[in-house]
Design a protein around this motif. Structure first.
Motif, PDB file in Angstrom:
ATOM      1  N   LEU A 157      34.084  34.417  43.794  1.00  0.00           N
ATOM      2  CA  LEU A 157      35.076  34.974  44.730  1.00  0.00           C
ATOM      3  C   LEU A 157      35.848  36.135  44.103  1.00  0.00           C
ATOM      4  O   LEU A 157      36.883  36.532  44.633  1.00  0.00           O
ATOM      5  CB  LEU A 157      36.067  33.873  45.146  1.00  0.00           C
ATOM      6  CG  LEU A 157      35.503  32.719  45.964  1.00  0.00           C
ATOM      7  CD1 LEU A 157      36.525  31.587  46.058  1.00  0.00           C
ATOM      8  CD2 LEU A 157      35.113  33.187  47.349  1.00  0.00           C
ATOM      9  N   ASN A 158      35.344  36.618  42.972  1.00  0.00           N
ATOM     10  CA  ASN A 158      36.041  37.698  42.257  1.00  0.00           C
ATOM     11  C   ASN A 158      37.441  37.240  41.828  1.00  0.00           C
ATOM     12  O   ASN A 158      38.441  37.737  42.310  1.00  0.00           O
ATOM     13  CB  ASN A 158      36.087  38.964  43.121  1.00  0.00           C
ATOM     14  CG  ASN A 158      36.666  40.139  42.383  1.00  0.00           C
ATOM     15  OD1 ASN A 158      36.681  40.137  41.150  1.00  0.00           O
ATOM     16  ND2 ASN A 158      37.141  41.133  43.115  1.00  0.00           N
ATOM     17  N   LYS A 159      37.452  36.245  40.971  1.00  0.00           N
ATOM     18  CA  LYS A 159      38.648  35.683  40.317  1.00  0.00           C
ATOM     19  C   LYS A 159      39.413  34.670  41.162  1.00  0.00           C
ATOM     20  O   LYS A 159      40.459  34.205  40.751  1.00  0.00           O
ATOM     21  CB  LYS A 159      39.610  36.782  39.851  1.00  0.00           C
ATOM     22  CG  LYS A 159      39.019  37.726  38.807  1.00  0.00           C
ATOM     23  CD  LYS A 159      40.018  38.778  38.421  1.00  0.00           C
ATOM     24  CE  LYS A 159      39.384  39.770  37.463  1.00  0.00           C
ATOM     25  NZ  LYS A 159      40.226  40.940  37.228  1.00  0.00           N
ATOM     26  N   GLY A 160      38.948  34.334  42.323  1.00  0.00           N
ATOM     27  CA  GLY A 160      39.619  33.295  43.101  1.00  0.00           C
ATOM     28  C   GLY A 160      39.945  33.744  44.511  1.00  0.00           C
ATOM     29  O   GLY A 160      39.434  34.750  44.998  1.00  0.00           O
ATOM     30  N   PHE A 161      40.817  32.986  45.153  1.00  0.00           N
ATOM     31  CA  PHE A 161      41.214  33.276  46.532  1.00  0.00           C
ATOM     32  C   PHE A 161      42.320  34.339  46.512  1.00  0.00           C
ATOM     33  O   PHE A 161      43.408  34.077  46.013  1.00  0.00           O
ATOM     34  CB  PHE A 161      41.706  32.000  47.229  1.00  0.00           C
ATOM     35  CG  PHE A 161      40.613  31.008  47.508  1.00  0.00           C
ATOM     36  CD1 PHE A 161      40.101  30.867  48.790  1.00  0.00           C
ATOM     37  CD2 PHE A 161      40.084  30.218  46.498  1.00  0.00           C
ATOM     38  CE1 PHE A 161      39.094  29.957  49.057  1.00  0.00           C
ATOM     39  CE2 PHE A 161      39.070  29.306  46.754  1.00  0.00           C
ATOM     40  CZ  PHE A 161      38.572  29.175  48.036  1.00  0.00           C
ATOM     41  N   HIS A 162      42.011  35.489  47.084  1.00  0.00           N
ATOM     42  CA  HIS A 162      42.951  36.608  47.024  1.00  0.00           C
ATOM     43  C   HIS A 162      43.975  36.537  48.151  1.00  0.00           C
ATOM     44  O   HIS A 162      43.714  35.957  49.203  1.00  0.00           O
ATOM     45  CB  HIS A 162      42.194  37.928  47.134  1.00  0.00           C
ATOM     46  CG  HIS A 162      41.364  38.215  45.917  1.00  0.00           C
ATOM     47  ND1 HIS A 162      41.657  39.224  45.043  1.00  0.00           N
ATOM     48  CD2 HIS A 162      40.258  37.607  45.432  1.00  0.00           C
ATOM     49  CE1 HIS A 162      40.763  39.228  44.078  1.00  0.00           C
ATOM     50  NE2 HIS A 162      39.904  38.256  44.292  1.00  0.00           N
ATOM     51  N   SER A 163      45.107  37.149  47.878  1.00  0.00           N
ATOM     52  CA  SER A 163      46.095  37.266  48.955  1.00  0.00           C
ATOM     53  C   SER A 163      45.608  38.321  49.955  1.00  0.00           C
ATOM     54  O   SER A 163      44.654  39.039  49.692  1.00  0.00           O
ATOM     55  CB  SER A 163      47.453  37.673  48.372  1.00  0.00           C
ATOM     56  OG  SER A 163      47.316  38.894  47.697  1.00  0.00           O
ATOM     57  N   ARG A 164      46.259  38.423  51.084  1.00  0.00           N
ATOM     58  CA  ARG A 164      45.899  39.349  52.172  1.00  0.00           C
ATOM     59  C   ARG A 164      44.473  39.103  52.675  1.00  0.00           C
ATOM     60  O   ARG A 164      43.809  40.024  53.129  1.00  0.00           O
ATOM     61  CB  ARG A 164      46.014  40.808  51.710  1.00  0.00           C
ATOM     62  CG  ARG A 164      47.418  41.236  51.314  1.00  0.00           C
ATOM     63  CD  ARG A 164      47.409  42.517  50.508  1.00  0.00           C
ATOM     64  NE  ARG A 164      46.902  43.631  51.266  1.00  0.00           N
ATOM     65  CZ  ARG A 164      47.633  44.462  51.986  1.00  0.00           C
ATOM     66  NH1 ARG A 164      48.932  44.292  52.034  1.00  0.00           N
ATOM     67  NH2 ARG A 164      47.106  45.462  52.639  1.00  0.00           N
TER      68      ARG A 164
END
Lengths: 174, 387
Positions: free
Chosen positions: B29-36
């Motif tokens: 996920l490219n380092k985890g769950f992103h904001s926005r």
């Protein structure tokens, strides 16, 4: 695509995140430039851009000169574009991603108004070219679908909006 | 009206991506769950969607007293009893109607209160119920797919507004459904020879000759419901990543003894729905272009949370995958196996495997080992055609 390929209004279909990042990077190398990234979803290619331009003090100017705006319908897009055009001091590049989403969201409420706003947005940017100081790049994230000859262009489908824009407002489609 | 924020400001304001607790999944996920951003987690019952949600809540709130979490419960109560950590910053709200949820997000946007993470458990059930209501009201069945897409785009627009204005993440916890569960869906997948875009199980069914040969696929219930069609890209554009969680066999070398080992683990199939290649293309044509990662994980017995079980097998090139030929088992249902499995050097013969369909996973393991000469990658778990 390089900077020379950018016209007044360009539609870019064959892009990748890396190529968009490279183009943004090249554009902002020039002095007195600013880039407006108008987006319907959170799609700015941050990771690819950071690989090209590391986020440090030396590159602060580059990061400061990228303005990211969220727009989810045509009215918002029109308001943003109008405001950008008012400022003519710097050389500006407007990148629009998710035009199909904005247009569709507006069409849910009023289809004719969505068309009207689409026309106004692109007539505004075309009218504000002023010797290459303002250029507009529309990212077509839906991919290219060949249009059969004589087929009536419809703006209802997600790709139709890009075909319509390409035919009536864009200088070039890449 | 604000003209937006600079990229430098955006990077400063944005919180670090939220870890899932499974490092391989975070990498995918490219380092985890992103904001926005909006994410979807879907899978069959009991696979651990809620547990993954709880783990996200725990990671969001632990060590950060300012982070607030909102758990929106639909038909099932929020599993607060399973959260054995400080629940001071966890809020719950119940909604059991699609329209109610839509209005809720409109109102939430107007409030100053900010939630960093919002989980909606059973969102797909709300959509399914909503479709049923529309059908009962007399909407034309032929138009129901377009209507579903429009309404989903509407609610996801509101959610996107919220995530962008509050720097929040939204995670939808959804069920999954077999795409050929109904007879009247028309030609949605008739033109598909193989649907192996990585986000599902594959089933090859030729049990009854008079039945249409379907390629049955487990998909998110947002896609596979009574309003199926080919315009799902309208609303999928709002979802950053879709994560399908499924069962898989653990890979253990059974050696020369014929002891069967059927330990299970989980796989997460991470699809980048925001990827350009995914849009506006028929599923059959984008299978080779889809940006998809496979992650294997399981529950750590000591801590009770999800953990990695080995290095993930990301970026599988589905172009290389070969669909094996079919053989019939005793019941007459057909399953896919590799021709190489008929080699007597195999420890378990395919015929023996096919006596018991539960062994098919092992057959595929062996097949993958043979083909790739490396650790098995994605296993297609094959159902009995009646299953």
């Amino acid at each position: 695509m390089n900077l020379n390929g950018l016209k007044n209004v360009t539609i870019w279909t064959t892009f990748k995140n890396t190529t968009v990042s490279q183009l943004i990077c090249d554009f902002l190398k020039e002095e007195n430039t600013i880039l407006h990234y108008i987006d319907a979803v959170n799609s700015f290619p941050l990771m690819e851009f950071q690989n090209l331009v590391p986020a440090n003090e030396d590159n602060k100017r580059v990061y400061d000169n990228i303005i990211i705006t969220t727009s989810l319908n045509m009215q918002e897009l029109y308001n943003i574009v109008k405001k950008i055009i008012e400022n003519t001091e710097k050389i500006r590049l407007i990148v629009i991603n998710g035009l199909d989403i904005m247009f569709r969201n507006s069409s849910f409420n009023d289809s004719s108004q969505a068309h009207e706003l689409l026309k106004m947005v692109f007539l505004r940017v075309r009218g504000s070219y002023s010797g290459g100081k303002l250029k507009t790049l529309v990212l077509n994230r839906t991919g290219s679908v060949p249009v059969p000859k004589r087929k009536k262009l419809k703006t209802e489908s997600s790709n139709g909006i890009y075909e319509f824009t390409s035919k009536y407002y864009a200088d070039i489609e890449l | 009206m604000s003209l937006g924020i600079s990229l430098s400001q955006l990077i400063t304001d944005n919180p670090q991506p939220l870890s899932s607790g499974v490092s391989a999944l975070d990498d995918a996920l490219n380092k985890g769950f992103h904001s926005r951003s909006i994410y979807e987690i879907y899978g069959p019952p009991g696979v651990g969607k809620t547990k993954m949600g709880i783990q996200l809540v725990q990671n969001a709130t632990t060590g950060n007293s300012e982070r607030k979490v909102l758990w929106i419960e639909t038909h099932v109560s929020a599993p607060l009893n399973l959260m054995d950590f400080d629940k001071g910053n966890i809020f719950t709200v119940t909604t059991n109607k699609f329209t109610q949820l839509l209005i809720f997000f409109k109102k939430l946007l107007e409030k100053d209160e900010k939630y960093d993470l919002i989980l909606i458990s059973g969102f797909s059930q709300l959509v399914t119920d909503h479709i049923e209501i529309l059908l009962n009201r007399g909407y034309n069945f032929k138009n129901i797919h377009e209507l579903k897409c429009k309404h989903l785009a509407l609610i996801l627009t509101e959610m996107t507004k919220y995530t962008h204005s509050k720097n929040a993440s939204i995670v939808l916890l959804n069920d999954c459904m077999n795409t050929s569960f109904q007879k009247d869906i028309g030609n949605v997948e008739d033109n598909l020879e193989v649907v192996d875009d990585g986000s599902n199980f594959l089933v090859s069914s030729s049990f009854n000759s008079h039945r249409r040969k379907n390629t049955q696929v487990l998909r998110s219930s947002l896609v596979a419901n009574s309003a199926m069609g080919n315009k799902d890209n309208i609303w999928e554009a709002f979802i950053r990543c879709s994560i399908g969680i499924f069962w898989n066999w653990k890979h253990k070398d059974i050696g020369n003894n014929r002891k069967r080992n059927f330990e299970k683990c989980r796989i997460a199939v991470v699809s980048d729905l925001n990827g350009k290649e995914m849009q506006n293309k028929k599923r059959a044509t984008y299978k080779n272009e889809v940006d998809c990662s496979i992650v294997r994980f399981d529950i750590d017995e000591s801590s009770g949370s999800f953990k990695d079980i080995k290095a993930d097998l990301n970026n599988i090139n589905f172009d290389d995958r070969i669909m094996p030929p079919q053989k019939k088992n005793k019941s007459g249902s057909s399953v896919s196996i590799s021709p190489s499995l008929t080699d007597s050097s195999r420890q378990v013969s395919p015929e023996e495997l096919l006596l018991d369909t539960s062994l098919v996973g092992s057959a595929i393991d062996a097949y993958n080992k043979t083909v790739y000469e490396k650790e098995p990658e994605l296993e297609a778990i094959i159902y009995d055609s009646e299953g």
